[in-house]
Enzyme design. Structure first.
Site, PDB file in Angstrom:
ATOM      1  CG  ASN A 269      31.645  40.549  34.561  1.00 17.63           C
ATOM      2  OD1 ASN A 269      31.800  40.185  35.728  1.00 17.63           O
ATOM      3  ND2 ASN A 269      31.009  39.810  33.677  1.00 17.63           N
TER       4      ASN A 269
ATOM      5  CG  ASP B 136      34.856  41.007  39.061  1.00 18.51           C
ATOM      6  OD1 ASP B 136      34.336  40.585  38.015  1.00 18.51           O
ATOM      7  OD2 ASP B 136      35.254  40.266  39.982  1.00 18.51           O
TER       8      ASP B 136
HETATM    9  O1  MRU Z   1      37.862  35.497  37.812  1.00 23.54           O
HETATM   10  P1  MRU Z   1      36.523  35.259  38.432  1.00 23.54           P
HETATM   11  O2  MRU Z   1      35.972  33.905  38.142  1.00 23.54           O
HETATM   12  O3  MRU Z   1      36.507  35.589  39.901  1.00 23.54           O
HETATM   13  O4  MRU Z   1      35.580  36.314  37.712  1.00 23.54           O
HETATM   14  C1  MRU Z   1      34.253  36.432  38.173  1.00 23.54           C
HETATM   15  C2  MRU Z   1      33.437  37.366  37.379  1.00 23.54           C
HETATM   16  O5  MRU Z   1      33.881  38.021  36.467  1.00 23.54           O
HETATM   17  C3  MRU Z   1      32.002  37.529  37.833  1.00 23.54           C
HETATM   18  O6  MRU Z   1      31.172  37.840  36.756  1.00 23.54           O
HETATM   19  C4  MRU Z   1      31.922  38.669  38.861  1.00 23.54           C
HETATM   20  O7  MRU Z   1      32.847  38.471  39.882  1.00 23.54           O
HETATM   21  C5  MRU Z   1      30.573  38.792  39.445  1.00 23.54           C
HETATM   22  S1  MRU Z   1      30.174  37.431  40.507  1.00 23.54           S
HETATM   23  C6  MRU Z   1      28.644  37.727  41.148  1.00 23.54           C
END
Ligand code: MRU
Length: 389
Positions: A290, A280
């Site tokens: 992440n 993220d």
């Molecule tokens: O809370 P989320 O489901 O949005 O979390 C997503 C993640 O942690 C993913 O690994 C990250 O956004 C990368 S997506 C290519």
């Protein structure tokens, strides 16, 4: 333009249809393939917060479309509003949508791309209607770009899987050497299958294309490499169980679902050749935010001498933040922890800590796979030269 993701048998997570954004409701998967029609920025904001659309790149694109939808009413009246009114509204909507979730930098990045295009349009003398079309075109360009970025990440990362395959061909005793555990499965150590562990969902659902971490996996599968993916279920919201396992099953990639607390035992058995996850936000020194639990996987991987890779589009790199401690970590509702699928599993009123993300220090990251190149430590230098490209 032919979208690379059209090659995958996966539904598109988000599509613009004139006056609305149609999203695949990711909270309904894998039990139902349900679509939601979002007409307003408020609906887009709520869908992002509820994780109906989720994953760093996908929420950035959804927010960009949300901004466009919020501008549309300005073109509805008989009288054309001044172009500056569009710009003012866009600034307001961007700061509103940016606040939907704090951790993924892609959200702010995508909205800034729309604002920049609008500022340029304003300077060039475009009228209100033309500016609104600039917002739409920029959001669509973000979606198309993301598609291309995902495939570039997949191609870059394929090299790492090939390397693991070459190492796999040599009888392996890494886990028993690293851990000193005699029970490490010696038979498996000579097997040819490449075990890949992933956490959360960094797949097609989280992007507009093949995903980031999963793009690497899809490319390796398409190249005929004998991969086997282990998907962490990813409590509390179960993106691994609900989304990654579903995506991989649908695309025919061999996958085994495990609970998060099984990753260490799996590594000790010699089943994991490499880990790959999404992100993220990556800070200037290479620290990686992440999904919660990623840090645990990275520590386990280091203990077992297994490479830990992060697929990171440049839209997730935040050179403004020096280190991971500065990343705002979203805390989510206690109900995500005290319930599963709506069923309470913990005492009423028990105290809960529910951070949605954690930070993996750069020293635990073996490489960052970007769309331009694979970066190796020291990341500060590598990221700086990438951002100066
Ligand atoms: O809370 P989320 O489901 O949005 O979390 C997503 C993640 O942690 C993913 O690994 C990250 O956004 C990368 S997506 C290519």
């Amino acid at each position: 333009m032919n979208r690379v993701s059209d090659l995958l048998p996966l539904p598109r997570p988000l599509v613009l249809a004139e006056d609305r954004l149609v999203i695949l409701d990711q909270t309904a998967l894998p039990l139902a393939e349900r679509y939601l029609e979002l007409y307003t920025p408020e609906e887009v904001f709520a869908a992002i917060q509820k994780l109906q659309v989720r994953g760093a790149p996908a929420i950035g694109i959804a927010a960009a479309y949300g901004l466009y939808l919020g501008l549309l009413p300005l073109a509805a009246g008989q009288q054309l509003v001044p172009a500056t009114a569009v710009m003012d509204k866009a600034e307001y909507l961007a700061s509103y949508l940016r606040s939907a979730r704090p951790t993924a930098v892609n959200l702010a990045w995508a909205l800034e791309r729309v604002l920049t295009a609008l500022r340029e349009g304003l300077t060039a003398g475009l009228d209100a209607r033309e500016l609104i079309q600039v917002a739409r075109r920029t959001a669509t360009a973000l979606l198309e770009e993301d598609n291309a970025i995902c495939s570039a990440i997949g191609r870059q990362g394929l090299e790492l899987i090939r390397r693991a395959a070459a190492e796999r061909a040599v009888p392996r005793a890494t886990s028993s050497q690293a851990t000193g555990r005699p029970e490490a499965d010696a038979a498996d150590a000579t097997g040819q299958e490449i075990g890949i562990l992933t956490h959360c969902n960094a797949g097609g659902l989280a992007t507009a294309g093949w995903g980031t971490a999963l793009a690497v996996i899809y490319m390796a599968h398409a190249a005929g490499l004998p991969i086997h993916v282990y998907a962490d279920e990813t409590r509390p919201v179960l993106q691994g169980a609900r989304l990654t396992a579903w995506e991989l099953q649908r695309t025919g990639v061999p996958v085994t679902l495990i609970c998060d607390n099984m990753a260490g035992a799996l590594m000790a058995k010699g089943k994991v050749d490499l880990c790959i996850v999404g992100t993220d936000r990556v800070t200037a020194n290479g620290d990686v935010a992440n999904k919660i639990g990623t840090y645990t996987v990275a520590v386990l991987a280091r203990h077992h001498g297994i490479p830990f890779y992060v697929a990171a589009p440049t839209s997730s790199i935040d050179m403004k933040l020096p280190r991971g401690e500065a990343i705002p970590i979203e805390e989510r509702s206690p109900e995500e922890v005290t319930t599963i699928g709506g069923h309470r599993i913990a005492p009423v009123d028990v105290d809960v800590w529910n951070p949605a993300f954690d930070v993996t220090p750069a020293e635990l990251v073996s490489a960052l796979v970007t769309e331009h190149a694979i970066l190796y430590p020291p990341y500060a230098e590598a990221l700086k030269s990438l951002s100066n490209r």
